[in-house]
Design a protein around this motif. Structure first.
Motif, short mmCIF file in Angstrom:
data_model
loop_
_atom_site.label_atom_id
_atom_site.label_comp_id
_atom_site.label_asym_id
_atom_site.label_seq_id
_atom_site.Cartn_x
_atom_site.Cartn_y
_atom_site.Cartn_z
N LEU A 218 0.81 -1.30 0.13
CA LEU A 218 0.10 -0.04 0.00
C LEU A 218 1.02 1.09 0.04
CD1 LEU A 218 -2.87 1.51 0.59
CD2 LEU A 218 -2.43 1.39 2.93
N VAL A 219 0.55 2.20 -0.75
CA VAL A 219 1.05 3.52 -0.58
C VAL A 219 0.01 4.59 -0.35
CG1 VAL A 219 3.05 3.06 -2.27
CG2 VAL A 219 0.66 4.12 -3.07
N THR A 220 0.53 5.58 0.54
CA THR A 220 -0.54 6.62 0.99
C THR A 220 0.02 7.97 1.04
OG1 THR A 220 0.60 6.44 3.17
CG2 THR A 220 -1.01 4.77 3.05
N PRO A 221 -0.12 8.34 -0.38
CA PRO A 221 0.52 9.92 -0.55
C PRO A 221 -0.94 10.79 -0.09
CG PRO A 221 -0.27 8.95 -2.58
CD PRO A 221 -0.28 7.65 -1.62
N ASN A 222 -0.52 12.08 0.39
CA ASN A 222 -1.11 13.04 0.48
C ASN A 222 -1.23 13.61 -1.08
OD1 ASN A 222 0.81 15.03 0.13
ND2 ASN A 222 0.97 15.25 2.25
N LEU A 223 -2.13 14.79 -1.55
CA LEU A 223 -2.23 15.49 -2.59
C LEU A 223 -0.82 15.80 -2.98
CD1 LEU A 223 -5.93 16.44 -2.51
CD2 LEU A 223 -4.90 14.20 -3.35
N ASP A 224 0.01 16.59 -2.18
CA ASP A 224 1.12 17.10 -2.79
C ASP A 224 2.04 16.18 -3.33
OD1 ASP A 224 0.42 19.68 -2.18
OD2 ASP A 224 0.89 19.38 -0.10
N GLU A 225 1.91 14.89 -2.53
CA GLU A 225 2.85 13.88 -2.79
C GLU A 225 2.55 13.23 -3.99
OE1 GLU A 225 4.03 13.42 1.77
OE2 GLU A 225 2.43 12.03 1.03
N VAL A 226 1.22 13.05 -4.41
CA VAL A 226 0.57 12.36 -5.49
C VAL A 226 1.12 13.32 -6.78
CG1 VAL A 226 -1.52 12.27 -7.04
CG2 VAL A 226 -1.50 11.66 -4.65
N ARG A 227 1.07 14.47 -6.76
CA ARG A 227 1.46 15.58 -7.67
C ARG A 227 3.19 15.21 -8.05
NH1 ARG A 227 1.04 20.06 -5.56
NH2 ARG A 227 -1.40 19.83 -5.60
N LEU A 228 3.90 14.99 -6.87
CA LEU A 228 5.48 14.53 -7.06
C LEU A 228 5.51 13.40 -7.75
CD1 LEU A 228 6.93 16.06 -3.87
CD2 LEU A 228 6.97 17.09 -6.04
#
Ligand SMILES: Nc1ncnc2c1ncn2[C@@H]1O[C@H](COP(=O)(O)OP(=O)(O)OP(=O)(O)O)[C@@H](O)[C@H]1O
Ligand SMILES: Cc1ncc(COP(=O)(O)O)c(N)n1
Length: 276
Positions: free
Chosen positions: A142-152
């Protein structure tokens, strides 16, 4: 004497303010009925106002902590938090292979791709998100990015349900078995929605946005509660549902601390919660 409880491992940095990082991880694991073990990656000088210093642990010492914990205590699941550099990420990728932690082993690996603190200070070197993508995603249950991390990670700006779904698919294509796109940063919306996907099926976890600024450590607590659910033997969607229940109440009971931002509350327990 009680029985040995389920165990989980966090590979993460320390927050001297006790709100985020491995301190948040251990509290969430305890609250979820799981004994938490630690491989420390970095010591941060941090309080409720921000991060003013970072001291790194050598990569071989990070790996040695993982090895020594798994060799003796054994863990049912593991998670990452602040990994700081490509060198530490590389050492973590090698040691999880060595000890049998990973997406296709019996010990699920949760990768929280922490890039920055909530105040904006970087917690990851500029070149290191690429190492998370290439070295950790293929190993992640599982990966759990927030929206800033999704963009990166995949270049997608999430604005709504449709773009969150596209992002989850892109994260899955990068090698993660499951992706949880966290919606906490979509501040205009009255609802907070986290979207879980395995590339084919999706689960939405929605609730009203709770009116509090004190969400320091929310992402760490969510990933740790999920890791705890997995260590307790839950399947992924149930482990995330377990963690979502934990985090909503933790946010609702968040409290002020110092002059800045306070943490989500660990002062209640899901330890006796057995229902999926
Ligand atoms: N105001 C809020 N009300 C309800 N839930 C929230 C709120 N803010 C965050 N959450 C939940 O907290 C978890 C963390 O989400 P977020 O998107 O903020 O990730 P994060 O940036 O990694 O967290 P943080 O930086 O606060 O540690 C998610 O489950 C999200 O839905
Ligand atoms: C050591 C450490 N690890 C992780 C975070 C991220 O948490 P947040 O986004 O709530 O600042 C942090 N601030 N410090």
């Amino acid at each position: 004497m009680a029985e040995t409880p389920p165990r989980a491992l966090t590979i993460a940095g320390s927050d001297s303010g006790g709100a985020a990082g491995l301190e948040a991880d251990l509290r969430a694991m305890t609250a979820c009925g799981v004994h938490g073990c630690v491989a420390v990656t970095a010591v941060t000088v941090q309080n409720s106002l921000g991060v003013s210093g970072v001291h790194l642990v050598p990569p071989d010492v990070v790996a040695a902590q993982v090895r020594t914990v798994v060799g003796d205590i054994g863990v049912g699941a593991a998670k990452t938090g602040m990994l700081a550099t490509a060198e530490i990420i590389s050492a973590v990728a090698d040691v999880v292979d060595e000890v049998g932690i990973g997406r296709d082993t019996g010990v699920p690996f949760v990768v929280d791709p922490v890039a920055a603190s909530m105040y904006g200070e970087p917690l990851l070197a500029d070149d290191a998100m690429d190492a998370i993508r290439t070295r950790l995603f293929p190993r992640a249950a599982l990966v759990t990015p927030n929206l800033d991390e999704v963009r990166l990670l995949c270049g997608i700006t999430v604005r709504d349900r449709e773009s969150a779904g596209k992002a989850a698919d892109a994260l899955h294509d990068l090698g993660a078995r499951w992706a949880l796109v966290k919606g906490g940063h979509l501040h205009g919306s009255p609802e907070v929605t986290d979207l879980l996907s395995d590339g084919e099926r999706t689960w939405e976890f929605s609730g009203p946005r709770i009116d509090t600024p004190h969400v320091h450590g929310a992402g760490d607590a969510l990933a740790s509660a999920t890791c705890a659910g997995l260590a307790r033997g839950l399947e992924m969607p149930d482990a995330v549902a377990f963690a979502e229940r934990y985090i909503r109440r933790a946010v609702a009971e968040s409290y002020p601390l110092g002059a800045g931002t306070g943490p989500v509350s660990p002062f209640w327990t899901l330890a006796d919660w057995d229902e999926p």
